[in-house]
Design an enzyme around this catalytic site. Sequence first.
Site, short mmCIF file in Angstrom:
data_model
loop_
_atom_site.label_atom_id
_atom_site.label_comp_id
_atom_site.label_asym_id
_atom_site.label_seq_id
_atom_site.Cartn_x
_atom_site.Cartn_y
_atom_site.Cartn_z
N ARG A 19 0.85 -1.21 0.00
CA ARG A 19 0.00 0.00 0.00
C ARG A 19 0.87 1.24 0.00
O ARG A 19 1.62 1.49 0.95
CB ARG A 19 -0.88 0.01 1.24
N ALA A 78 -6.63 5.60 9.65
CA ALA A 78 -7.54 6.71 9.38
C ALA A 78 -8.51 6.97 10.53
O ALA A 78 -9.02 8.09 10.67
CB ALA A 78 -8.32 6.44 8.10
N GLU A 100 0.10 6.99 20.62
CA GLU A 100 -0.36 6.95 19.24
C GLU A 100 0.86 6.95 18.32
O GLU A 100 1.80 7.74 18.51
CB GLU A 100 -1.23 8.17 18.96
#
Length: 145
Positions: A19, A78, A100
């Site tokens: 990807r 996302a 994160e």
Amino acid sequence: MAKPVYVLNGPNLNLLGRREPDIYGGKTLADIEADCRGRAVDLGLGIEFRQSNHEGVLVDWIQEASEHGSGVIINPGAYGHTSIALHDAIRAVEPLPVIEVHISNIHAREPFRHRSMIAPAAVGMICGLGPIGYALALEALAARI
């Protein structure tokens, strides 16, 4: 043995390696998992490494980590830009430390990626450093727990 660190990966990260390699590099998620497992051993940590394309599953795993884990590293994909549910799940499990991680620099990409819904609930964020960001997050959690 201490409780493991949960390393959670969100949507489309199962496609790493094929990807948009110009953005995400050539490593697969399996490569990143192997790197994380090696670094975790060096740090004396166990890990639970998981990926889901489903928001609710990620919420369930964050809640599970509050009972069975010592911290969470999450690459929400996302969902990081849209998920109040993930934000709320992280807030609900405080004081469990959550970091994160994003492989790309979300602040240098499309404007809709500049805002993180996770960052205000997390103890920190690492972005733009490629897959090594996971290892850095493991080091940060090891120092914290």
